[in-house]
Design a protein around this motif. Structure first.
Motif, short mmCIF file in Angstrom:
data_model
loop_
_atom_site.label_atom_id
_atom_site.label_comp_id
_atom_site.label_asym_id
_atom_site.label_seq_id
_atom_site.Cartn_x
_atom_site.Cartn_y
_atom_site.Cartn_z
N ALA A 1 -11.25 7.44 -6.22
CA ALA A 1 -10.95 8.74 -6.81
C ALA A 1 -12.24 9.42 -7.22
CB ALA A 1 -10.01 8.60 -8.01
N THR A 2 -12.21 10.76 -7.27
CA THR A 2 -13.36 11.52 -7.72
C THR A 2 -12.91 12.88 -8.23
OG1 THR A 2 -15.60 12.26 -7.11
CG2 THR A 2 -13.86 12.61 -5.49
N TRP A 3 -13.63 13.43 -9.21
CA TRP A 3 -13.37 14.78 -9.70
C TRP A 3 -14.09 15.77 -8.79
CZ3 TRP A 3 -10.38 16.08 -14.00
CH2 TRP A 3 -9.89 15.00 -14.74
N LEU A 4 -13.44 16.90 -8.53
CA LEU A 4 -14.09 17.96 -7.78
C LEU A 4 -15.17 18.59 -8.65
CD1 LEU A 4 -10.92 19.63 -6.24
CD2 LEU A 4 -12.56 18.16 -5.06
N PRO A 5 -16.35 18.86 -8.09
CA PRO A 5 -17.44 19.39 -8.90
C PRO A 5 -17.11 20.76 -9.49
CG PRO A 5 -18.09 19.14 -6.58
CD PRO A 5 -16.71 18.65 -6.69
N TYR A 6 -17.50 20.94 -10.73
CA TYR A 6 -17.34 22.21 -11.45
C TYR A 6 -15.88 22.61 -11.60
CZ TYR A 6 -22.12 22.12 -9.78
OH TYR A 6 -23.39 21.71 -9.47
N SER A 7 -14.98 21.69 -11.44
CA SER A 7 -13.56 21.97 -11.56
C SER A 7 -13.04 21.36 -12.85
CB SER A 7 -12.80 21.38 -10.36
OG SER A 7 -11.41 21.38 -10.59
N TYR A 8 -12.24 22.12 -13.58
CA TYR A 8 -11.67 21.61 -14.82
C TYR A 8 -10.64 20.52 -14.54
CZ TYR A 8 -9.19 21.35 -19.25
OH TYR A 8 -8.61 20.90 -20.39
N GLY A 9 -9.83 20.70 -13.49
CA GLY A 9 -8.72 19.77 -13.28
C GLY A 9 -8.59 19.19 -11.90
N GLY A 10 -9.52 19.47 -10.99
CA GLY A 10 -9.39 19.01 -9.61
C GLY A 10 -9.80 17.56 -9.43
N VAL A 11 -8.91 16.75 -8.84
CA VAL A 11 -9.19 15.34 -8.59
C VAL A 11 -8.71 14.98 -7.19
CG1 VAL A 11 -9.02 12.99 -9.51
CG2 VAL A 11 -8.58 14.94 -11.02
N LEU A 12 -9.50 14.20 -6.47
CA LEU A 12 -9.11 13.64 -5.19
C LEU A 12 -8.89 12.14 -5.34
CD1 LEU A 12 -11.72 15.28 -2.77
CD2 LEU A 12 -9.28 15.82 -2.88
N ALA A 13 -7.89 11.61 -4.62
CA ALA A 13 -7.65 10.17 -4.58
C ALA A 13 -7.42 9.75 -3.14
CB ALA A 13 -6.45 9.79 -5.42
N VAL A 14 -7.91 8.56 -2.76
CA VAL A 14 -7.74 8.07 -1.39
C VAL A 14 -7.30 6.61 -1.40
CG1 VAL A 14 -9.51 9.64 -0.49
CG2 VAL A 14 -10.15 7.31 -1.15
N GLY A 15 -6.65 6.22 -0.30
CA GLY A 15 -6.24 4.84 -0.10
C GLY A 15 -5.82 4.63 1.34
N PRO A 16 -5.38 3.44 1.67
CA PRO A 16 -5.01 3.13 3.06
C PRO A 16 -3.90 4.00 3.61
CG PRO A 16 -5.26 1.12 1.79
CD PRO A 16 -5.29 2.25 0.82
N SER A 17 -3.02 4.53 2.75
CA SER A 17 -1.88 5.30 3.25
C SER A 17 -2.03 6.80 3.05
CB SER A 17 -0.58 4.83 2.57
OG SER A 17 -0.63 5.04 1.17
N GLY A 18 -3.21 7.27 2.63
CA GLY A 18 -3.38 8.70 2.56
C GLY A 18 -4.30 9.17 1.45
N SER B 1 -6.36 6.65 6.64
CA SER B 1 -6.80 5.57 5.76
C SER B 1 -8.25 5.76 5.33
CB SER B 1 -6.65 4.23 6.47
OG SER B 1 -7.19 3.18 5.69
N PHE B 2 -8.48 5.76 4.01
CA PHE B 2 -9.82 5.73 3.44
C PHE B 2 -9.82 4.80 2.23
CE2 PHE B 2 -9.81 9.96 5.47
CZ PHE B 2 -10.94 9.85 6.26
N ASP B 3 -10.99 4.26 1.93
CA ASP B 3 -11.13 3.35 0.78
C ASP B 3 -11.84 3.97 -0.39
OD1 ASP B 3 -9.93 0.97 1.92
OD2 ASP B 3 -11.69 0.84 3.22
N THR B 4 -12.75 4.92 -0.13
CA THR B 4 -13.57 5.45 -1.21
C THR B 4 -13.85 6.92 -0.96
OG1 THR B 4 -15.59 5.07 -2.51
CG2 THR B 4 -15.75 4.79 -0.11
N VAL B 5 -14.18 7.65 -2.04
CA VAL B 5 -14.37 9.09 -1.95
C VAL B 5 -15.36 9.53 -3.01
CG1 VAL B 5 -12.42 9.56 -3.50
CG2 VAL B 5 -13.15 11.32 -1.87
N PRO C 1 0.79 -1.24 0.00
CA PRO C 1 0.00 0.00 0.00
C PRO C 1 0.81 1.28 0.00
CG PRO C 1 -0.06 -1.05 2.16
CD PRO C 1 0.59 -2.03 1.22
N SER C 2 2.09 1.21 0.36
CA SER C 2 2.90 2.43 0.43
C SER C 2 3.70 2.70 -0.84
CB SER C 2 3.86 2.36 1.63
OG SER C 2 3.13 2.29 2.84
N THR C 3 3.57 1.83 -1.83
CA THR C 3 4.25 2.05 -3.11
C THR C 3 3.20 2.13 -4.21
OG1 THR C 3 4.52 -0.33 -3.51
CG2 THR C 3 6.29 0.81 -2.33
N ALA C 4 3.55 2.85 -5.27
CA ALA C 4 2.56 3.05 -6.33
C ALA C 4 3.22 3.08 -7.71
CB ALA C 4 1.79 4.34 -6.10
#
Length: 357
Positions: free
Chosen positions: A295-312, A330-334, A264-267
């Motif tokens: 992962a999810t796109w920020l609403p009304y944003s051209y380039g904003g993206v959030l990503a989550v996982g066990p390590s951050g 730690s989060f699994d979904t967003v 989980p700490s490597t990608a």
């Protein structure tokens, strides 16, 4: 400037997240906008929530282990246990909600452990609208195009991914013909990690994320599941690795994210971008620093993206080209809602809303 105004963010951050940063933003510009953090909303349980459906800043639904479904109507200040009766041995891994009263929830597992439940009264009562009777099937995710039309996907049966379709808001389901589905690779499957291995955009387009085999691939339909095409991604793939989540801003622009849940700490080779609806995938200059399952796109944003996982958790302001970690929890979904509220959920009952600071 409205993007995060309703979330209490300052005007500067609102402009940045709304797309004022050019698509070629450098990592330093990402860093300047990472004063975000998650504000935990106690759920009173240790259940792992991989299913999350936020309707707006007040209403959200959770699906988790031990047959648990929770609902809030006050922005997470309190949660009601609205779990379907008799489901305590099942795992809810995906949930889709249309409002405070209507939701469709998927349990995962082999054979009859894969089920779909629907409620129209806020979880007071549930109807089991589908129970899998195919021993080879294992359903992973469910997604809707609108309040009526939706799909659910299973790991391959007889060499092809199996897809269910509903036209009545999840009240009934039909197995779609497999003739239009390309053959699966040996060992290829979906990951029921965040409810984002099947996603939709617009009235007809949907995508399926896979891994587990020699290649991590993405399947695409433009006709609500009747026919599919498939493309290879540059993400690493093996039984514990592949594409764990897809997020599309529209029917052209999206990201595929994942990694190896055993590391989980490597990608390495854990992120790709597309600008043509998934026909081709490109590796960006930078990726989050660990395995990410949601992962999810920020609403009304051209380039904003959030990503989550066990390590951050990580933020990108340029469509996934560059990333900055802003939280180590730690989060699994967003997911984010049209009224500008973002939510995350994961292990040990962790649920949070995004805030500045």
């Amino acid at each position: 400037m409205r993007l995060f105004a309703l979330m209490g963010l300052c005007a500067t951050a609102a402009l940045t997240l709304a797309g004022a940063v050019p698509a070629t933003a450098a990592p330093a510009e990402v860093s300047s906008a990472t004063r975000l953090s998650w504000e935990l909303q106690p759920t009173g349980t240790d259940v792992r929530f991989r299913g999350l459906a936020a309707v707006n800043r007040q209403v959200a639904w959770l699906g988790g282990s031990k047959g648990t479904v929770l609902r809030t109507t006050d922005g997470g200040r309190s949660w009601q246990n609205v779990s379907p009766p008799g489901a305590s041995a099942l795992q809810f891994r995906d949930i889709e909600a249309f409002d405070a009263r209507t939701a469709v929830a998927l349990t995962i597992g082999e054979g009859e452990d894969s089920r779909i439940y629907r409620t129209g009264d806020g979880g007071k009562t549930w109807t089991e609208s589908f129970r899998n009777t195919e021993p080879k099937a294992f359903y992973d995710c469910v997604a809707f195009f609108d309040r009526h039309n939706g799909l659910a996907m299973s790991d391959p049966v007889d060499g092809k991914f199996r897809v269910l379709s509903t036209r009545d808001g999840g009240r009934s389901w039909t197995v779609l013909p497999s003739a239009g589905m390309p053959a699966a690779l040996p060992g290829e499957a979906g990951f029921a990690a965040s409810g984002q291995c099947l996603v939709t955009s617009g009235p007809r387009d949907a995508w399926i994320a896979t891994g587990g085999s020699a290649k991590a691939r993405v399947f695409h339909t433009a006709d609500r599941g009747r026919s599919w095409t498939v493309s290879e991604t540059p993400l690493a793939s093996k039984p514990s690795a592949g594409v764990f989540a897809l997020a599309f801003r529209d029917k052209h622009t999206g990201i595929a994210i994942g990694g190896d849940f055993e590391q989980p700490s490597t990608a390495k080779d854990a992120l790709a971008r597309t600008g043509d609806g998934g026909r081709g995938w490109q590796v960006p200059p930078q990726a989050p620093g660990g395995y990410r399952s949601g992962a999810t796109w920020l609403p009304y944003s051209y380039g904003g993206v959030l990503a989550v996982g066990p390590s951050g958790s990580d933020l990108s302001l340029d469509g996934g080209r560059h990333w900055k970690q802003f939280d180590a929890g730690s989060f699994d979904t967003v997911t984010c809602t049209p009224d500008l509220s973002c939510w995350a959920a994961g292990e040990k009952g962790r649920v949070a809303r995004l805030r500045l600071g």
